[in-house]
Design a protein around this motif. Structure first.
Motif, PDB file in Angstrom:
ATOM      1  N   CYS A 188       1.029  -1.190   0.018  1.00 31.17           N
ATOM      2  CA  CYS A 188       0.068   0.051   0.026  1.00 31.17           C
ATOM      3  C   CYS A 188       0.987   1.406  -0.061  1.00 31.17           C
ATOM      4  N   TYR A 189       2.144   1.053   0.265  1.00 29.04           N
ATOM      5  CA  TYR A 189       3.208   2.295   0.589  1.00 29.04           C
ATOM      6  C   TYR A 189       2.851   3.376   1.619  1.00 29.04           C
ATOM      7  N   LEU A 190       2.083   2.931   2.302  1.00 30.88           N
ATOM      8  CA  LEU A 190       1.946   3.934   3.553  1.00 30.88           C
ATOM      9  C   LEU A 190       3.285   4.241   4.095  1.00 30.88           C
ATOM     10  N   CYS A 191       4.021   3.158   4.476  1.00 35.94           N
ATOM     11  CA  CYS A 191       5.234   3.265   5.214  1.00 35.94           C
ATOM     12  C   CYS A 191       6.163   4.113   4.338  1.00 35.94           C
ATOM     13  N   TYR A 192       6.214   3.893   3.002  1.00 33.83           N
ATOM     14  CA  TYR A 192       7.074   4.663   2.086  1.00 33.83           C
ATOM     15  C   TYR A 192       6.924   6.139   2.244  1.00 33.83           C
ATOM     16  N   VAL A 193       5.451   6.284   2.252  1.00 29.89           N
ATOM     17  CA  VAL A 193       5.138   7.927   1.865  1.00 29.89           C
ATOM     18  C   VAL A 193       5.444   8.564   3.489  1.00 29.89           C
ATOM     19  N   TYR A 194       5.254   7.812   4.573  1.00 33.35           N
ATOM     20  CA  TYR A 194       5.363   8.444   5.809  1.00 33.35           C
ATOM     21  C   TYR A 194       6.679   8.311   6.336  1.00 33.35           C
ATOM     22  N   CYS A 195       7.432   7.603   5.864  1.00 35.26           N
ATOM     23  CA  CYS A 195       8.848   7.623   6.627  1.00 35.26           C
ATOM     24  C   CYS A 195       9.503   9.084   6.606  1.00 35.26           C
ATOM     25  N   PRO A 196      10.015   9.690   7.732  1.00 32.28           N
ATOM     26  CA  PRO A 196      10.433  11.212   7.606  1.00 32.28           C
ATOM     27  C   PRO A 196      11.718  11.159   6.958  1.00 32.28           C
ATOM     28  N   GLU A 197      12.627  10.288   6.867  1.00 33.83           N
ATOM     29  CA  GLU A 197      13.899  10.279   6.634  1.00 33.83           C
ATOM     30  C   GLU A 197      14.366  10.641   5.065  1.00 33.83           C
ATOM     31  N   PRO A 198      13.815  10.044   4.035  1.00 37.98           N
ATOM     32  CA  PRO A 198      13.155   8.870   3.986  1.00 37.98           C
ATOM     33  C   PRO A 198      14.201   7.730   3.857  1.00 37.98           C
ATOM     34  N   ALA A 199      13.897   6.815   4.393  1.00 40.56           N
ATOM     35  CA  ALA A 199      14.662   5.553   4.405  1.00 40.56           C
ATOM     36  C   ALA A 199      14.014   4.313   3.914  1.00 40.56           C
ATOM     37  N   ILE A 200      13.046   4.682   3.238  1.00 39.37           N
ATOM     38  CA  ILE A 200      12.332   3.480   2.617  1.00 39.37           C
ATOM     39  C   ILE A 200      12.329   3.580   1.140  1.00 39.37           C
ATOM     40  N   TYR A 201      12.670   2.569   0.187  1.00 38.37           N
ATOM     41  CA  TYR A 201      12.513   2.561  -1.159  1.00 38.37           C
ATOM     42  C   TYR A 201      12.075   1.370  -1.495  1.00 38.37           C
ATOM     43  N   LEU A 202      11.624   1.083  -2.879  1.00 39.94           N
ATOM     44  CA  LEU A 202      11.029   0.141  -3.292  1.00 39.94           C
ATOM     45  C   LEU A 202      11.948  -0.764  -4.246  1.00 39.94           C
ATOM     46  N   ASP A 203      11.616  -2.280  -4.339  1.00 42.60           N
ATOM     47  CA  ASP A 203      12.516  -2.985  -4.936  1.00 42.60           C
ATOM     48  C   ASP A 203      11.712  -3.284  -6.241  1.00 42.60           C
ATOM     49  N   GLU A 204      12.165  -3.973  -7.095  1.00 42.88           N
ATOM     50  CA  GLU A 204      11.851  -4.400  -8.370  1.00 42.88           C
ATOM     51  C   GLU A 204      10.390  -4.596  -8.475  1.00 42.88           C
ATOM     52  N   GLU A 205      10.080  -5.487  -7.398  1.00 40.39           N
ATOM     53  CA  GLU A 205       8.767  -5.882  -7.180  1.00 40.39           C
ATOM     54  C   GLU A 205       7.791  -5.168  -6.392  1.00 40.39           C
ATOM     55  N   ASN A 206       8.290  -3.990  -6.225  1.00 41.61           N
ATOM     56  CA  ASN A 206       7.500  -2.721  -5.649  1.00 41.61           C
ATOM     57  C   ASN A 206       7.350  -3.284  -4.090  1.00 41.61           C
ATOM     58  N   TYR A 207       8.130  -3.881  -3.471  1.00 43.59           N
ATOM     59  CA  TYR A 207       8.051  -4.210  -2.051  1.00 43.59           C
ATOM     60  C   TYR A 207       8.865  -3.182  -1.365  1.00 43.59           C
ATOM     61  N   PRO A 208       8.744  -2.684  -0.105  1.00 42.93           N
ATOM     62  CA  PRO A 208       9.561  -1.782   0.585  1.00 42.93           C
ATOM     63  C   PRO A 208      10.770  -2.424   1.128  1.00 42.93           C
ATOM     64  N   VAL A 209      11.837  -1.718   0.899  1.00 45.51           N
ATOM     65  CA  VAL A 209      12.926  -2.060   1.360  1.00 45.51           C
ATOM     66  C   VAL A 209      13.721  -1.060   2.430  1.00 45.51           C
ATOM     67  N   PHE A 210      14.258  -1.407   3.553  1.00 48.92           N
ATOM     68  CA  PHE A 210      14.680  -0.389   4.454  1.00 48.92           C
ATOM     69  C   PHE A 210      16.035  -0.081   4.525  1.00 48.92           C
ATOM     70  N   ASP A 211      16.578   1.183   4.427  1.00 53.42           N
ATOM     71  CA  ASP A 211      17.860   1.559   4.351  1.00 53.42           C
ATOM     72  C   ASP A 211      18.371   1.884   5.792  1.00 53.42           C
ATOM     73  N   TYR A 212      18.955   0.891   6.202  1.00 53.91           N
ATOM     74  CA  TYR A 212      19.283   1.218   7.671  1.00 53.91           C
ATOM     75  C   TYR A 212      20.413   1.953   7.799  1.00 53.91           C
ATOM     76  N   ASP A 213      21.029   2.590   6.988  1.00 54.22           N
ATOM     77  CA  ASP A 213      21.777   3.720   6.949  1.00 54.22           C
ATOM     78  C   ASP A 213      21.404   4.789   7.276  1.00 54.22           C
ATOM     79  N   TYR A 214      20.019   4.971   7.089  1.00 58.92           N
ATOM     80  CA  TYR A 214      19.215   6.204   7.173  1.00 58.92           C
ATOM     81  C   TYR A 214      18.018   6.046   8.136  1.00 58.92           C
ATOM     82  N   CYS A 215      17.606   4.905   8.342  1.00 59.16           N
ATOM     83  CA  CYS A 215      16.408   4.416   9.233  1.00 59.16           C
ATOM     84  C   CYS A 215      17.040   4.962  10.811  1.00 59.16           C
ATOM     85  N   LYS A 216      16.216   6.002  11.403  1.00 58.44           N
ATOM     86  CA  LYS A 216      16.767   6.492  12.565  1.00 58.44           C
ATOM     87  C   LYS A 216      15.603   5.584  13.777  1.00 58.44           C
ATOM     88  N   GLY A 217      14.812   4.653  13.167  1.00 59.30           N
ATOM     89  CA  GLY A 217      14.115   3.824  14.457  1.00 59.30           C
ATOM     90  C   GLY A 217      12.957   4.795  14.744  1.00 59.30           C
TER      91      GLY A 217
END
Ligand code: SF4
Ligand code: SF4
Lengths: 394, 105
Positions: free
Chosen positions: B56-85
């Motif tokens: 649904c991409y709510l996580c993708y839209v709301y992430c304030p960093e943004p540390a979430i991007y999408l893979d080839e199948e459009n599933y969220p991927v978390f970038d832990y270099d920037y995710c501040k938890g």
């Protein structure tokens, strides 16, 4: 033609702001400098000054608005005093660190507690380590002139630091004197339009101001503020020289009065210098060899000039309206630093007086002179002396 | 895991970012946020369950960093270099596909 008008230092400061043509003025009223923004708001309302006048809810917001506007690339101005300046404290560091040439007019006033609206220098002295340039006016004319000079120095590419100009609460802020208002054209020539080269808003040139600096960069950033203060020393001299050429009034970082052959030199700042000059005239009539050195510039601290001054006297008697605990006054600390490694140096005796608007009279100065004379004669004296202190109520 | 889409930016900024101190420590090249990795102060980290995700991409839209991007199948991927938890993604996720777990190193 310049016109002469009778006015208070507060009005003189407002006139200086008008002449400098800031684009944004943000201010919150506080005694004794309320009249400054009041007068400026009149200028703006009457169409005499084309600027945005931002009414804010506190001094913290006033200086914040100035930082925002200055970072966007325009000349800004505000006025405050005492607790108001203290409320600006954290933003003062930011303005200096971001190298924004904001100018503040400060009606020098004591700090609470107890609440006191009258004059001493504790407010600006307490901000001496923020990186801001500091000028102190002896009279209303100097309040006007030094604000113009403050812009000239602050906006210099080698400096780019904010500046505050202090003038004593009530003694100057509310007292009328004839003040010469310079020609607008001459001021325009002197100041020019502010053309920011480092801090301005432009969509074609996106930048980040007020950034985070990790330990790898913070120290260097702080050093540039130090370096800018050092650069300001020469730039101030140049600005003073140019001001004198254009407007005929001479300024120096340390102005000397009757220091030739003086054995004791009183060192002071602001309006107190006027009183001490009178006092020195009175002493000279009696053949007592005394002089006055007035600090027009307190930050950057004019170390070289202080060393030159020290060569002229046997005793430097510092008269200051501020306290640095366990030290004496701030000037005492600064003079000690400037002279500590000099092979030959005069005795330095510190006097704290006139706090919270206490009138400084010839009687008080007699008290200081007596101690300075003892020091001159090689007798032991206290390094720090509170003058006019009412010991009977302690 | 898909490669961070910021990789090129990071390289560009690291290359272009002037080492010379500007007056006011102004960052003159945009993108300094990508070289300042903000993931280091995280206490909780988002744990992603792909099976529950409805994309649904709510996580993708709301992430304030943004540390979430999408893979080839459009599933969220978390970038832990920037995710501040911060846990915003877990709170927004309608299917509990994201839960916050204590960071262990
Ligand atoms: S925890 Fe916060 S920062 Fe990390 S991915 Fe979720 S929303 Fe983004
Ligand atoms: S909010 Fe939850 S369901 Fe929606 S895309 Fe993110 S992880 Fe998947």
């Amino acid at each position: 033609m310049p016109i002469r008008k009778v006015m208070k230092a507060n009005e003189a400061a407002a006139w200086a702001a008008k002449l400098a043509k800031p684009k944004v003025i943000a201010a919150f009223p506080i005694t004794p400098s309320t009249l400054v923004p009041e007068k400026i708001s009149e200028f703006v309302a009457d169409g005499e000054l084309d600027a945005e006048f931002i009414k804010v809810e506190s001094e913290h917001s006033a200086i914040s608005a100035c930082v925002g506007a200055s970072a966007a690339g325009v000349r800004t101005f505000t006025a405050t005093a005492s607790q108001g300046l203290a409320l600006m404290h954290e933003i003062l560091f930011i303005a200096a660190g971001m190298r924004l040439p904001i100018v503040i007019a400060v009606g020098n006033r004591a700090l609470s507690a107890p609440i006191n609206i009258w004059n001493d220098w504790q407010d600006t002295i307490s901000e001496r380590d923020t990186g801001w340039l500091q000028f102190y006016a002896e009279n209303n004319q100097e309040a006007l002139d030094l604000i113009l000079i403050a812009y000239k120095v602050a906006e210099n590419e080698k400096v780019l630091l904010p500046a505050m100009v202090g003038f004593d609460a009530f003694i100057l802020t509310h007292t009328v004197e004839p003040v010469e208002i310079p020609d607008q054209e001459l001021v325009d020539e002197f100041l020019g339009e502010y053309e920011p080269k480092h801090a301005y808003l432009d969509p074609a040139r996106p930048v980040t101001q007020g950034t985070l600096a990790f330990p790898a960069h913070y120290m260097e950033a702080r050093y540039t503020v130090w370096e800018a203060n050092e650069n300001a020393k020469k730039v101030i001299d140049e600005a003073f020289a140019e001001f004198e050429k254009k407007f005929g009034r001479k300024y120096q970082k340390i102005e000397e009065y009757r220091t030739e052959d003086a054995e004791i030199i009183f060192v002071t700042m602001g309006s107190l210098a006027g009183t001490v000059k009178e006092y020195v005239d009175h002493l000279r009539e009696q053949g007592i060899k005394v002089g006055v050195a007035k600090m027009t510039v307190y930050r950057p601290f004019p170390v070289e000039e202080v060393r030159a001054l020290a060569k002229k006297a046997k005793v430097l008697a510092l008269l200051e309206k501020n306290v640095t605990f366990s030290v004496g006054g701030a000037l005492f600390q600064d003079f000690s630093r400037a002279l500590i490694n000099e092979s030959e140096k005069p005795k330095i005796v510190d006097f704290i007086l006139g706090l919270g608007g206490r009138d400084v009279t010839f009687k008080d100065l007699d008290e200081a002179l007596a101690i300075a004379q003892k020091a001159l004669n090689g007798e032991a004296v206290d390094e720090v002396n509170w003058i006019g202190l009412r010991k009977e109520i302690l | 895991m898909a490669e961070s889409p910021f990789k090129a930016d990071i390289e560009r900024v690291q290359k272009e970012y002037s080492e010379k101190m500007t007056p006011g420590a102004i960052a003159t090249i945009p993108g300094s946020s990508v070289i300042n990795k903000t993931g280091s102060w995280r206490v909780f980290m988002p744990e992603f369950n792909r099976d529950k995700c409805v994309r649904c991409y709510l996580c993708y839209v709301y992430c304030p960093e943004p540390a979430i991007y999408l893979d080839e199948e459009n599933y969220p991927v978390f970038d832990y270099d920037y995710c501040k938890g911060c846990g915003v993604c877990a709170n927004e996720c309608p299917t509990d596909a994201i839960i916050m777990v204590r960071e262990t190193k």
